[in-house]
Scaffold this motif. Structure first.
Motif, short mmCIF file in Angstrom:
data_model
loop_
_atom_site.label_atom_id
_atom_site.label_comp_id
_atom_site.label_asym_id
_atom_site.label_seq_id
_atom_site.Cartn_x
_atom_site.Cartn_y
_atom_site.Cartn_z
N SER A 120 -17.38 -15.58 -42.03
CA SER A 120 -17.26 -14.63 -43.15
C SER A 120 -15.79 -14.30 -43.44
O SER A 120 -14.91 -14.43 -42.59
CB SER A 120 -18.02 -13.33 -42.84
N GLU A 123 -13.04 -8.27 -43.70
CA GLU A 123 -13.49 -7.09 -44.43
C GLU A 123 -12.48 -6.65 -45.51
O GLU A 123 -12.86 -6.31 -46.64
CB GLU A 123 -13.71 -5.96 -43.41
N ALA A 126 -12.94 -8.70 -48.63
CA ALA A 126 -14.33 -9.10 -48.91
C ALA A 126 -14.55 -9.25 -50.42
O ALA A 126 -14.10 -8.40 -51.21
CB ALA A 126 -15.28 -8.07 -48.34
#
Ligand code: C5J
Length: 229
Positions: A120, A123, A126
């Motif tokens: 991913s 953060e 994002a």
């Protein structure tokens, strides 16, 4: 919405000024994934100290924030493979002597596997709804992704490059883009490498010979200031 008329000219850029129309430009953020910038991922498994890579996050975040306020198109890329590794060529899987290979279990899940925590995007960067997230099996963002067709359909002619690593996925993507006719600018303070010399050499190579691959801006501040005006 992006202003269709807004044009910005950046002057502190090599080999010379770089002009971009906001409606025809996309901000590209290459592979700011946990697997490359955090301990326990692919970058560290290859023997690298990953800490310098986190140093570019504030500059990318500032640029992204200014870009989002103008409604500009943002593209986030992620390097990785499905769990069965069906698009990972054996050459990529077996290359080098890493402590862990692609698909092995690590502290952030299976390394470079789609859906795992390490795959991913961090953060702080994002993706927001509406931004494009391009999953790529290779180093370049055009190989096997359908991105060129999407950019063409959107009328994008200019690309602003950020992300990691400078000499691998960023450079490969910028070269692929240049060959497809895009005008490309690399923002030097928004890209990083595990090897400082490789970063410096890559920047020199890309903008040498009158911009053989594209342009390079020493930092992103001129663009951020222009976007804010
Ligand atoms: C690498 C990347 N270095 N994103 N990937 O394998 O540059």
């Amino acid at each position: 919405m992006t202003s269709t008329r807004r044009v910005i000219e950046l002057k502190h850029v090599r080999p010379g000024p770089f002009k971009l129309a906001l409606a025809q430009t996309a901000l590209v953020i290459i592979d700011m994934q946990r697997d490359f910038v955090e301990p326990g991922g692919f970058g560290e498994a290859l023997g690298n100290d990953v800490t310098p890579l986190l140093g570019i996050v504030p500059a990318i975040a500032d640029l992204l924030s200014a870009w989002r306020k103008q409604g500009g198109l943002t593209i986030h890329t992620r390097e990785g493979h499905p769990p069965d590794l069906s698009d990972c060529p054996p050459s990529k899987l077996m290359r080098g002597a890493p402590s862990k290979r692609i698909g092995d279990d690590g502290p952030m899940g299976r390394i470079l596997i789609q859906g795992e925590a390490g795959h991913s995007i961090i953060e702080a960067l994002a993706p927001h709804a509406g931004e494009w997230v391009i999953d790529k099996p290779g180093k370049g963002m055009f190989w096997n992704t359908g991105l060129h067709e999407r950019l063409q359909a959107q009328g994008i002619t200019h690309l602003l490059f950020t992300g990691v690593t400078t000499e691998v996925c960023v450079q490969t993507s910028m070269r692929e883009a240049n060959d497809r006719g895009y005008e490309c600018l690399l923002l030097n303070d928004c890209t990083e490498s595990y090897f400082p010399d490789f970063k410096a050499s890559t920047i020199e190579m890309l903008c040498a010979q009158g911009g053989i691959v594209g342009w390079a801006a020493h930092d992103s501040r001129e663009l951020v200031r222009a976007l804010a005006q």
